[in-house]
Design a protein around this motif. Structure first.
Motif, PDB file in Angstrom:
ATOM      1  N   SER A  56       1.401  -1.082   0.158  1.00  0.00           N
ATOM      2  CA  SER A  56       0.082   0.201  -0.033  1.00  0.00           C
ATOM      3  C   SER A  56       1.018   1.412  -0.019  1.00  0.00           C
ATOM      4  O   SER A  56       2.290   1.025   0.024  1.00  0.00           O
ATOM      5  CB  SER A  56      -0.932   0.185   1.384  1.00  0.00           C
ATOM      6  OG  SER A  56       0.197   0.729   2.044  1.00  0.00           O
ATOM      7  N   PRO A  57       0.412   2.281   0.454  1.00  0.00           N
ATOM      8  CA  PRO A  57       1.565   3.206   0.171  1.00  0.00           C
ATOM      9  C   PRO A  57       1.345   3.414   1.542  1.00  0.00           C
ATOM     10  O   PRO A  57       2.799   4.477   0.981  1.00  0.00           O
ATOM     11  CB  PRO A  57       0.669   4.494  -0.263  1.00  0.00           C
ATOM     12  CG  PRO A  57      -0.838   4.309  -0.272  1.00  0.00           C
ATOM     13  CD  PRO A  57      -0.990   2.516  -0.578  1.00  0.00           C
ATOM     14  N   VAL A 128       1.194   9.422  -6.880  1.00  0.00           N
ATOM     15  CA  VAL A 128       1.203   8.103  -7.072  1.00  0.00           C
ATOM     16  C   VAL A 128       1.570   7.355  -7.699  1.00  0.00           C
ATOM     17  O   VAL A 128       2.712   7.185  -8.207  1.00  0.00           O
ATOM     18  CB  VAL A 128      -0.388   7.664  -7.630  1.00  0.00           C
ATOM     19  CG1 VAL A 128      -1.200   6.700  -8.104  1.00  0.00           C
ATOM     20  CG2 VAL A 128      -1.706   9.145  -7.529  1.00  0.00           C
ATOM     21  N   HIS A 129       2.059   6.068  -6.229  1.00  0.00           N
ATOM     22  CA  HIS A 129       2.988   5.211  -6.702  1.00  0.00           C
ATOM     23  C   HIS A 129       2.805   4.398  -7.981  1.00  0.00           C
ATOM     24  O   HIS A 129       1.759   3.656  -8.396  1.00  0.00           O
ATOM     25  CB  HIS A 129       3.429   3.438  -5.738  1.00  0.00           C
ATOM     26  CG  HIS A 129       3.732   4.981  -4.881  1.00  0.00           C
ATOM     27  ND1 HIS A 129       4.754   4.736  -4.254  1.00  0.00           N
ATOM     28  CD2 HIS A 129       3.168   5.806  -3.932  1.00  0.00           C
ATOM     29  CE1 HIS A 129       4.802   5.317  -2.902  1.00  0.00           C
ATOM     30  NE2 HIS A 129       4.182   5.788  -2.777  1.00  0.00           N
ATOM     31  N   SER A 130       3.117   3.879  -8.987  1.00  0.00           N
ATOM     32  CA  SER A 130       3.342   3.503 -10.276  1.00  0.00           C
ATOM     33  C   SER A 130       3.256   2.154  -9.652  1.00  0.00           C
ATOM     34  O   SER A 130       4.323   1.407  -9.085  1.00  0.00           O
ATOM     35  CB  SER A 130       4.791   3.715 -11.299  1.00  0.00           C
ATOM     36  OG  SER A 130       4.972   2.461 -12.313  1.00  0.00           O
ATOM     37  N   GLU A 131       2.608   0.943 -10.513  1.00  0.00           N
ATOM     38  CA  GLU A 131       2.802  -0.664 -10.036  1.00  0.00           C
ATOM     39  C   GLU A 131       3.900  -1.367 -10.922  1.00  0.00           C
ATOM     40  O   GLU A 131       3.967  -2.115 -10.384  1.00  0.00           O
ATOM     41  CB  GLU A 131       1.312  -0.644 -10.370  1.00  0.00           C
ATOM     42  CG  GLU A 131       0.021  -0.424  -9.596  1.00  0.00           C
ATOM     43  CD  GLU A 131      -1.085  -1.741 -10.366  1.00  0.00           C
ATOM     44  OE1 GLU A 131      -1.718  -2.131 -10.411  1.00  0.00           O
ATOM     45  OE2 GLU A 131      -2.254  -0.630  -9.218  1.00  0.00           O
ATOM     46  N   LEU A 136       6.655   7.798  -9.293  1.00  0.00           N
ATOM     47  CA  LEU A 136       6.140   8.233  -9.120  1.00  0.00           C
ATOM     48  C   LEU A 136       4.950   9.624 -10.131  1.00  0.00           C
ATOM     49  O   LEU A 136       6.317   9.737 -10.806  1.00  0.00           O
ATOM     50  CB  LEU A 136       5.932   8.814  -7.747  1.00  0.00           C
ATOM     51  CG  LEU A 136       6.515   7.987  -6.254  1.00  0.00           C
ATOM     52  CD1 LEU A 136       6.863   9.153  -4.568  1.00  0.00           C
ATOM     53  CD2 LEU A 136       5.831   7.484  -5.895  1.00  0.00           C
ATOM     54  N   CYS A 138       1.760  11.799 -11.139  1.00  0.00           N
ATOM     55  CA  CYS A 138       1.051  13.253 -11.308  1.00  0.00           C
ATOM     56  C   CYS A 138      -0.284  12.159 -11.845  1.00  0.00           C
ATOM     57  O   CYS A 138      -0.377  12.253 -13.340  1.00  0.00           O
ATOM     58  CB  CYS A 138       0.875  14.241 -11.158  1.00  0.00           C
ATOM     59  SG  CYS A 138      -0.192  15.151 -11.202  1.00  0.00           S
ATOM     60  N   PRO A 139      -1.348  11.904 -11.530  1.00  0.00           N
ATOM     61  CA  PRO A 139      -2.751  11.628 -12.247  1.00  0.00           C
ATOM     62  C   PRO A 139      -3.291  12.610 -13.304  1.00  0.00           C
ATOM     63  O   PRO A 139      -3.850  12.203 -14.141  1.00  0.00           O
ATOM     64  CB  PRO A 139      -3.344  10.407 -11.062  1.00  0.00           C
ATOM     65  CG  PRO A 139      -3.320  11.128 -10.260  1.00  0.00           C
ATOM     66  CD  PRO A 139      -1.789  11.614  -9.524  1.00  0.00           C
TER      67      PRO A 139
END
Length: 183
Positions: A56-57, A128-131, A136, A138-139
């Motif tokens: 998770s974050p 947001v963390h990339s999977e 990281l 920004c969406p």
């Protein structure tokens, strides 16, 4: 950093932790370690019952060394005071084994990077963390942030049977060091 015969795997493989995976937790310049001075140790997930093993974050995959995976917790875990304590990250300078010290230093650098990049530098929204990779993004505006690499140099200046060492001026540190700096 030479940690041979151990092998550092920096590739981003965000797999959930196992019981023998290591958890690293930092509060500023302090790290959660085993109470003994040597050998350097970090808590394993199996030693911290009740700790979630879902990425998770707040629980981030960092890297692996040999078959051991290392994770960063952004939340203070419950830990048995008789087994673990918070110590200065300065222990990494002289701690053994060297591969665990390397893991601690590298985790501390990544922890600082994650903390310094919580929000987008362009629009201010949370990153947001990339999977897929250690990145990281920004969406909203699409900016992508990767850990920065800071090349450094260290040299041994030798004259006959002597070596030149330095000591920081005005610093109370008792350690001497080779001549070094960022390039």
């Amino acid at each position: 950093q030479d940690i041979a015969p151990h092998i550092y795997h920096n590739e981003y493989q965000p797999v959930p932790p196992l019981k023998d995976s290591f958890l690293l937790y930092f509060e500023g310049d302090r790290v959660l370690t085993g109470c003994r001075e040597e050998p350097l140790s970090f808590p394993r997930f199996g030693e911290l019952p009740g700790l979630s093993r879902e990425l998770s974050p707040n629980l981030l995959y960092l890297f692996s060394i040999d078959k051991y995976t290392f994770y960063l917790s952004r939340l203070r875990p419950d830990f048995p005071l008789e087994q673990f304590e918070m110590k200065s990250v300065r222990i990494f300078r002289d701690a053994h084994p060297g591969w665990m010290s390397f893991a601690g230093i590298t985790a501390h650098q990544l922890c600082h990077w994650y903390e310094a990049h919580r929000f987008c530098g362009r629009c201010g929204r949370p990153l947001v963390h990339s999977e897929d990779e250690r990145m990281l993004h920004c969406p909203d505006c699409g900016i992508m942030e990767y850990p920065k690499i800071s090349p450094a140099v260290i040299v041994g200046v030798i004259h006959k049977d002597r070596i030149l060492m330095s000591k920081y001026a005005g610093n109370r540190a008792s350690h001497y060091a080779l001549i070094a700096g960022f390039a």
